[in-house]
Design a protein around this motif. Sequence first.
Motif, PDB file in Angstrom:
ATOM      1  N   PHE A  85       0.827  -1.214   0.000  1.00 22.88           N
ATOM      2  CA  PHE A  85       0.000   0.000   0.000  1.00 22.88           C
ATOM      3  C   PHE A  85       0.857   1.257   0.000  1.00 22.88           C
ATOM      4  N   CYS A  86       0.232   2.376  -0.310  1.00 25.02           N
ATOM      5  CA  CYS A  86       0.943   3.670  -0.271  1.00 25.02           C
ATOM      6  C   CYS A  86      -0.056   4.772   0.059  1.00 25.02           C
ATOM      7  N   ALA A  87      -0.742   4.641   1.194  1.00 24.23           N
ATOM      8  CA  ALA A  87      -1.782   5.605   1.570  1.00 24.23           C
ATOM      9  C   ALA A  87      -1.240   7.020   1.645  1.00 24.23           C
ATOM     10  N   GLY A  88      -0.002   7.180   2.107  1.00 22.41           N
ATOM     11  CA  GLY A  88       0.572   8.515   2.263  1.00 22.41           C
ATOM     12  C   GLY A  88       1.476   8.948   1.135  1.00 22.41           C
ATOM     13  N   GLY A  89       1.443   8.227   0.001  1.00 18.54           N
ATOM     14  CA  GLY A  89       2.301   8.588  -1.110  1.00 18.54           C
ATOM     15  C   GLY A  89       3.748   8.201  -0.859  1.00 18.54           C
ATOM     16  N   MET A  90       4.624   8.706  -1.723  1.00 22.16           N
ATOM     17  CA  MET A  90       6.035   8.327  -1.664  1.00 22.16           C
ATOM     18  C   MET A  90       6.905   9.319  -0.899  1.00 22.16           C
ATOM     19  N   ASP A  91       6.423  10.528  -0.718  1.00 20.86           N
ATOM     20  CA  ASP A  91       7.251  11.579  -0.113  1.00 20.86           C
ATOM     21  C   ASP A  91       6.761  11.903   1.292  1.00 20.86           C
TER      22      ASP A  91
END
Length: 633
Positions: free
Chosen positions: A369-375
Amino acid sequence: MGLYDNLPLSSTEQSIRLIKLQTASHRNAALVANISVIPLATNPDYAAVSYCWGSPTTKCRITCNDTVLQVGENLGAALTSIRSISNLPLWVDQICINQNDPRERSAQVAFMQKIYSQAMRTFVYLGEPDSGAVNEACKVLETIGIPVLQMSDYDKDELKLKTRLKVGLATVKLAVQHPRLMKRAYSEDVRRALERLIRLPYFSRKWIIQEVVMSRSLFCLLGGRCFEWDPFITAMLKQSRTVDSSADVYSATKVWWLWDLVHEFADKRRPPLLTLLYYSRSFKATEHRDYVFALLGAASDSHEFPEPDYELSVEQVYRETSSSFVRQGNGFLLLHLAGLRPTDNGLPSWVVDWRNFDTFYSGKDFSSFCAGGMDGSITLTPTAAILQGFGKIVDRVVAVADLFNPEVNLCDRLAHYIDNCTFAFGEFYEDDTQKLSIQRDLASMISFEMKFNVNDPERTMYKFNKDYIDVSACQDLSALDSLTPGQEVLMFCRFFLLKSERCISSFGHGIGVSGLGRPFQKLRPIETPKILAEDAVANGIARDSAFENFLRYNFFKPTTRPVMTQDRRLGLGPSMTQKDDVVCVLFGANAPLILRPSAGGTYKIVGEAYVQDIMFSETLKDDRYPVQQILIS
């Protein structure tokens, strides 16, 4: 003047005390030894002892330099066994370190990895045989030289293939020369005895990790018998493949990890401290500071952490350790492990309590998952008391359901989940569609569609070990295998009936013909919670998606609680989740966090969660949720 006053350790060089046991005419003779101080720089010949301290109430007497010391009964038995097979001087922590001097303990623990790595050999005392079957197993292993049983799965590379052929030839030779012995080696009693060895208390001790991986040459002592470490452990683990109970599989998993770690160190690969802490969470230590101190010497990044100091409180040690992880850039991994506990432990919520880590850690895998994005990043405030980052508060918990029952199989557990949530969340659905809608939503959530992030399929949160599936976090490992063959066939029959009706109806709708699926409606089962749960499990199995089934199994655990949010999002939160907790998407985090509002505008971490419709960065560009600084206390 006491014994240790007469034998002070140098404060300017790394010195240790060694004991030299006097020979005895019989096994039950009193233990007598001479103790002396030796600088490690002189490269002395000695052996180290790795053992389990055992009960503090039972004692054994040993005379050192005319002074009588009271040591643990288990150590007394270990020294008695070693005395009969070796005349090397010994380093034993319980005797060679003044346990009543915190400064000396701290100094010695700081270079304990050097003590074990310089020892000519390390004796691993496992205990005394507890039954006739264990004695029989030891006799067989001793006679056949153990490597015959070292028949693990080898990759088809040249080196391991040669090893396998060599072991295979030894097996054939043994079968020809000693057919009765060969039969005994694989008898049911001997197999079961070897399985019991995996549950020995020694393999649950935190200190053994550093002791065995740093040692040059390991020998296992079981009573009066001595075996080489690698073939002995391999023999045990080979038998563990046939165990049925979850407890035995869980014990075997710990030994497998330890065995693998020894080989990693032999190949000059040392994992960082966070990896060691994470995978050793089921190992225990009597002294709570040792949950960290026992692993520092084996960690590749030990220089980035404060040296062992037994004058610090447990809370100070854990806080300093977690602060160091944040400074290293491992803040998101830390949040994956942290969270509230049922009782107040005196620690900030972002500090991992390693004493209870194995008991309350949820063990869910959010790497896809990437709920908060990459940065995003997490830092410490100047006082190192609060974590700070940026993100969005996107929702609020309005209802929670029961925890999952670990005693039932997976299908029954999921069926209870649907039934319980139908009652707990029903008020948030419209009356006319309430029951059917919520049950279908819950069944859909069971099947998750938990796929890898399509934007970055290589992204992984687990820097602990990217190739490792965390099976050891699932203690009720038999849940997926609890269905009988007949039940499994019936489940798949019902599953294919449901799928056939849906596919044919969909096809008919596509070509403008209605009613093609009606013949199946009389055959298909009614959509009860049980049928919906079976359908979700069978759907994953039918797609042959081992990873998806692992995720489903890993999320629906006793440490997970179903939740409903204000915006009618279904989710799976930590066991401590309660009404009015908020859902936060922290920039850079894989999964949303369940936070609890606290004093001074800060929040406490309850833990990570799965929440529908926000797991793949859906809320990052949604203007309804303003960006704000998140302070975690």
